[in-house]
Scaffold this active site. Sequence first.
Site, PDB file in Angstrom:
ATOM      1  N   ARG A   1      -7.705  -8.338  -8.537  1.00 52.80           N
ATOM      2  CA  ARG A   1      -8.451  -9.589  -8.687  1.00 52.80           C
ATOM      3  C   ARG A   1      -9.905  -9.249  -8.972  1.00 52.80           C
ATOM      4  O   ARG A   1     -10.304  -8.087  -8.955  1.00 52.80           O
ATOM      5  CB  ARG A   1      -8.372 -10.403  -7.398  1.00 52.80           C
ATOM      6  CG  ARG A   1      -8.800  -9.572  -6.174  1.00 52.80           C
ATOM      7  CD  ARG A   1      -8.898 -10.375  -4.905  1.00 52.80           C
ATOM      8  NE  ARG A   1      -9.011  -9.558  -3.722  1.00 52.80           N
ATOM      9  CZ  ARG A   1     -10.100  -8.935  -3.308  1.00 52.80           C
ATOM     10  NH1 ARG A   1     -11.202  -8.998  -4.041  1.00 52.80           N
ATOM     11  NH2 ARG A   1     -10.107  -8.214  -2.200  1.00 52.80           N
TER      12      ARG A   1
ATOM     13  N   LYS B   1     -17.128  -5.315   4.035  1.00 55.47           N
ATOM     14  CA  LYS B   1     -18.323  -4.921   3.293  1.00 55.47           C
ATOM     15  C   LYS B   1     -19.476  -5.889   3.532  1.00 55.47           C
ATOM     16  O   LYS B   1     -19.280  -7.105   3.593  1.00 55.47           O
ATOM     17  CB  LYS B   1     -18.001  -4.856   1.800  1.00 55.47           C
ATOM     18  CG  LYS B   1     -16.903  -3.864   1.453  1.00 55.47           C
ATOM     19  CD  LYS B   1     -16.441  -4.036   0.012  1.00 55.47           C
ATOM     20  CE  LYS B   1     -15.245  -3.179  -0.304  1.00 55.47           C
ATOM     21  NZ  LYS B   1     -14.692  -3.452  -1.650  1.00 55.47           N
TER      22      LYS B   1
ATOM     23  N   LYS C   1      -2.432   1.670   9.059  1.00 55.14           N
ATOM     24  CA  LYS C   1      -2.765   0.744   7.985  1.00 55.14           C
ATOM     25  C   LYS C   1      -1.593  -0.186   7.726  1.00 55.14           C
ATOM     26  O   LYS C   1      -0.441   0.254   7.674  1.00 55.14           O
ATOM     27  CB  LYS C   1      -3.125   1.493   6.696  1.00 55.14           C
ATOM     28  CG  LYS C   1      -4.360   2.356   6.811  1.00 55.14           C
ATOM     29  CD  LYS C   1      -4.746   2.973   5.489  1.00 55.14           C
ATOM     30  CE  LYS C   1      -5.327   1.974   4.535  1.00 55.14           C
ATOM     31  NZ  LYS C   1      -5.860   2.625   3.310  1.00 55.14           N
TER      32      LYS C   1
ATOM     33  N   HIS D   1     -17.309   4.849   0.776  1.00 60.33           N
ATOM     34  CA  HIS D   1     -16.399   3.950   0.060  1.00 60.33           C
ATOM     35  C   HIS D   1     -16.964   3.736  -1.341  1.00 60.33           C
ATOM     36  O   HIS D   1     -18.007   3.099  -1.511  1.00 60.33           O
ATOM     37  CB  HIS D   1     -16.295   2.629   0.814  1.00 60.33           C
ATOM     38  CG  HIS D   1     -15.290   1.676   0.257  1.00 60.33           C
ATOM     39  ND1 HIS D   1     -14.343   1.053   1.021  1.00 60.33           N
ATOM     40  CD2 HIS D   1     -15.084   1.225  -1.009  1.00 60.33           C
ATOM     41  CE1 HIS D   1     -13.599   0.272   0.266  1.00 60.33           C
ATOM     42  NE2 HIS D   1     -14.042   0.361  -0.975  1.00 60.33           N
TER      43      HIS D   1
ATOM     44  N   LYS E   1       0.799  -1.216   0.000  1.00 58.75           N
ATOM     45  CA  LYS E   1       0.000   0.000   0.000  1.00 58.75           C
ATOM     46  C   LYS E   1       0.838   1.275   0.000  1.00 58.75           C
ATOM     47  O   LYS E   1       0.414   2.304  -0.539  1.00 58.75           O
ATOM     48  CB  LYS E   1      -0.988  -0.034   1.158  1.00 58.75           C
ATOM     49  CG  LYS E   1      -2.076  -1.080   0.922  1.00 58.75           C
ATOM     50  CD  LYS E   1      -3.103  -1.116   2.000  1.00 58.75           C
ATOM     51  CE  LYS E   1      -4.262  -2.030   1.592  1.00 58.75           C
ATOM     52  NZ  LYS E   1      -3.841  -3.312   1.044  1.00 58.75           N
TER      53      LYS E   1
END
Length: 453
Positions: A294, A238, A159, A209, A118
Amino acid sequence: MTGLNKVFVANRGEIAVRVIDACDRLGIETVLGVSAADRDTLGARRAGRAFCIGPAAATGSYLNPQAIVAAALGTGCDAVHPGYGFLAERAAFQRLCTEHGLVFVGPSADAIEAMGDKLHSRALAAEAGVPVLTGSVSVRSAAHATELAADVGYPFLFKASAGGGGRGMRVVAEPDQVARAYDSATAEAEKAFGDGTAYLERYLDRARHVEIQVLGDGSGKAIHLGERECSVQRRHQKLVEEAPSPIVDAATRAAMADAAVNLAAHVHYLGAGTVEFVVDERSGEFFFLEMNTRIQVEHPVTEMVTGVDLVAEQLKLAAGEPLLPQEDVTTTGHAIEFRVNAEDPARGFLPAPGTLDRWSPPAGTGIRVDTHCYPGYTVPPYYDSLLAKLIVHGPDRATAIDRAAAALDDFTVDGVRTTLPFHQALLTEPAFLDDGVHTGWVDENADKWSALV
């Protein structure tokens, strides 16, 4: 028919069934790799052949790259589709497949590595002109994090650089929370990813988001298929997704799509990928979050509004076929996806494995159910709790919500607790009906879900 003859499906659950179905439509033979716990799944029944790749524990089966490659070669496959999760975003697995002459249905190892880290992906996004949130370099210690926070500001988010799925993430609102959050975030990241590297990023407490679906041909060309809203989340996981986003205007939509396409082209992306953004609910600004290299769990909502079979496009692009022209992508209506998990919302969404004494999904106009379940299926305790995805489509959001409410009422499951009651309750919430759900809303309203029966 593509240039692929036989695909080894290196995954399980509903995504395995989804890949098998796409291969069937394209005239491609399939072999499904199964663990000892998945010999009797719907995917095993639907594939041309099922091949046991190891024990129930994922580390010895779905996370064992050598076993998967050996099985693919031994069964005469010329390609491997990794689905999502497990090894789908492991560059070393992509390289192993390529080294043994197997087509990896996905991007290059270089692209996976570039976007999987990231910190690196933030830098690449900035290079491509994509807006990024204020952040830091990698953190060496809690004391170092405190120093960095002076520039990033509070609240911020720890993160994991190698992270995903909400793991290795901690919100820090005040200086006295730094040490504990640093220890917790890095320990979780080390356990989940084998890499405890973390960094700081500005935290938006009222964020939405929103993500852009992209396809790339690996040569620097890419297109987009619009956006999805994924703000109904619990602890960054989610639960509900919809397309298009109800809060994105035309100008923002175009800017986000351009940013996503530019990033995909910048890394010579091949196949289906998703560029994720956070949108500041107050200012309307959007910022790069990450890129998933993906197919996404929520890809069906994009398929429902565009009519494009994303898994089929993955397979075609992997076989060297040309990229779908951008002008051929159009959007019609509104779609919403509900993740039906074997979890108990009344107990903090704890996993609830068991046997499906009754399994009766809904059907009808605008209704799609992606699943690997059937009556009598035993939900194993070893893997992700996803049982099915209920996707509804309508000419507009209001119609899609009405159809969703009826479909959820018709979805009957006995034997295990599921998230169906949560979804039914969600559709009565003014915040959801009025497009007001941000990424922290579900957690802020935890008391409502603990009362569900």
